[in-house]
Write an enzyme that holds these catalytic residues in place. Structure first.
Site: not given
Ligand code: NDP
Length: 344
Positions: A311, A53-54, A194
């Protein structure tokens, strides 16, 4: 886009092809060669490591910002040494990356000399994923944090009207024997890009993502974008974190709070120029030169918890796949960007 078996609606590109596509489009919109190259690299990193999305997906909105004059194509960032461990950049209403890139070696040097160093930047449009800004410090053995203030999009916990940005933050630390531990995230429940992706594909957003124009909870991505707003992640806790990010990024830099953002008044404007702050710490000066080794030993315990992955490990898996297979780009977006690259 994530690497997978290409379908009819996407085309597979190498990362070099992504870079050329992005750079051509930016240069056709008046961005100078070196800045276009820097931003194209940034877009490649988002296509490679995520989030998609970026990556190329956000390029049309940046081009639109350039066309309407919201973003200065020929900006000249000005860096000031504000103290032995403090840098300040005025981004001259251009993109944030040139200032951040230029300040990086000096910031690392200051952190090594003083133990900790801070960079603030205002009047600059931040592009993409923050992970790309903090990971290089950790690769150099330093610990880094970043805060970015964005446009007014988020309703505080228990409120009805938006006041906060999606206000992302990021963290990176070195880990002996493996790539740095890095995470970055919006402090809204979901990042705006998003939500846009979900709106375009007609998918519902998860409950708790946002509200419609009347302040009523909704899972319709379009209602959130069309006069609605997002919610902070984690209720009151996420709201507290978001307030902190806005103070760290907008107040500390002398930049704009989300409520001071004017993008909505400028047709074609989409990006935020609220402010950015980076804090870098040298572990050797802070107390433990062996931090990377201790963190490695400590993180080795993580799989015993039963957690699927750390993460930040998602980026490493996506990176491997993208370097091996290339990335899939929606055909319509590819057509649009090729056309943009031919603009006079
Ligand atoms: P996500 O919720 O997708 O991810 C947040 C963090 O958690 C990431 O570090 C991610 O790393 C990690 N993660 C994701 N899924 C899992 C999982 N299942 N288990 C463990 N870790 C996980 O991020 P957001 O949607 O909040 O933000 C997306 C991006 O948008 C970020 O890169 C952020 O920097 C950017 N952003 C930029 C803005 C700007 O103005 N420039 C504004 C807002 C956001 P990984 O997937 O690599 O493991």
């Amino acid at each position: 886009m994530s690497a997978h078996t290409p379908s009819r609606d996407v085309q597979r590109l190498t990362l070099d092809e992504v870079r050329t596509l992005a750079s051509d489009a930016l240069r056709a919109h008046g961005v100078e060669f070196d800045v276009a190259a820097l931003l194209a690299d940034r877009i490649v990193l988002a296509e490679r490591d995520g989030p998609a999305s970026h990556g190329l997906f956000m390029l049309p909105s940046l081009l639109s910002g350039l066309r309407c004059g919201w973003i200065g194509a020929r900006a000249r960032p000005r860096m000031t040494v504000a103290g032995p461990a403090a840098l300040h950049v005025d981004g001259d209403n251009g993109f944030a990356q040139p200032g951040l890139e230029r300040a990086r070696p000096e910031l690392a040097r200051m952190a090594a000399a003083q133990g900790i160093a801070v960079l603030t930047q205002r009047n600059a449009h931040h592009v993409g994923a923050l992970r790309c800004d903090v990971e290089p410090f950790a690769e150099a053995g330093l610990v880094a944090m970043m805060f970015v203030a964005t446009r007014r999009r988020v309703v505080p916990h228990g409120g009805r009207h938006p006041m906060l940005g999606t206000n992302p933050m990021a963290f990176a630390a070195p880990v002996r024997g493996r790539p740095p531990f890095v995470w970055d995230m919006a402090t809204s429940a979901v990042a705006v890009s998003d939500v846009r992706l979900m709106a375009e594909s007609g998918r519902a957003v998860p409950p708790g993502t946002g509200v419609d124009r009347h302040g009523a909870p909704t899972t319709d991505a379009r209602s959130i974008l069309d006069g609605g707003a997002l919610l902070a992640f984690g209720g009151h806790k996420g709201t507290a974190v978001s307030l902190m990010v806005e103070i760290m990024a907008a107040a500390l830099s002398g930049g704009r709070f989300a409520v001071e953002d004017r993008a909505a008044e400028v047709p074609g404007a989409a990006s935020a120029n609220g402010g950015q702050t980076v804090i870098v710490i040298d572990p050797a000066r802070a107390g433990d030169a062996g931090l990377a080794g201790r963190v490695a030993d400590w993180l080795a315990l993580y799989p015993d918890t039963g957690a699927e992955r750390l993460p930040g490990d998602g980026r490493l898996a996506r990176r491997d796949a993208a370097l091996r297979d290339g990335v899939d780009v929606p055909t319509a977006l590819l057509r649009q960007l090729r056309e943009a690259g031919r603009a006079p």
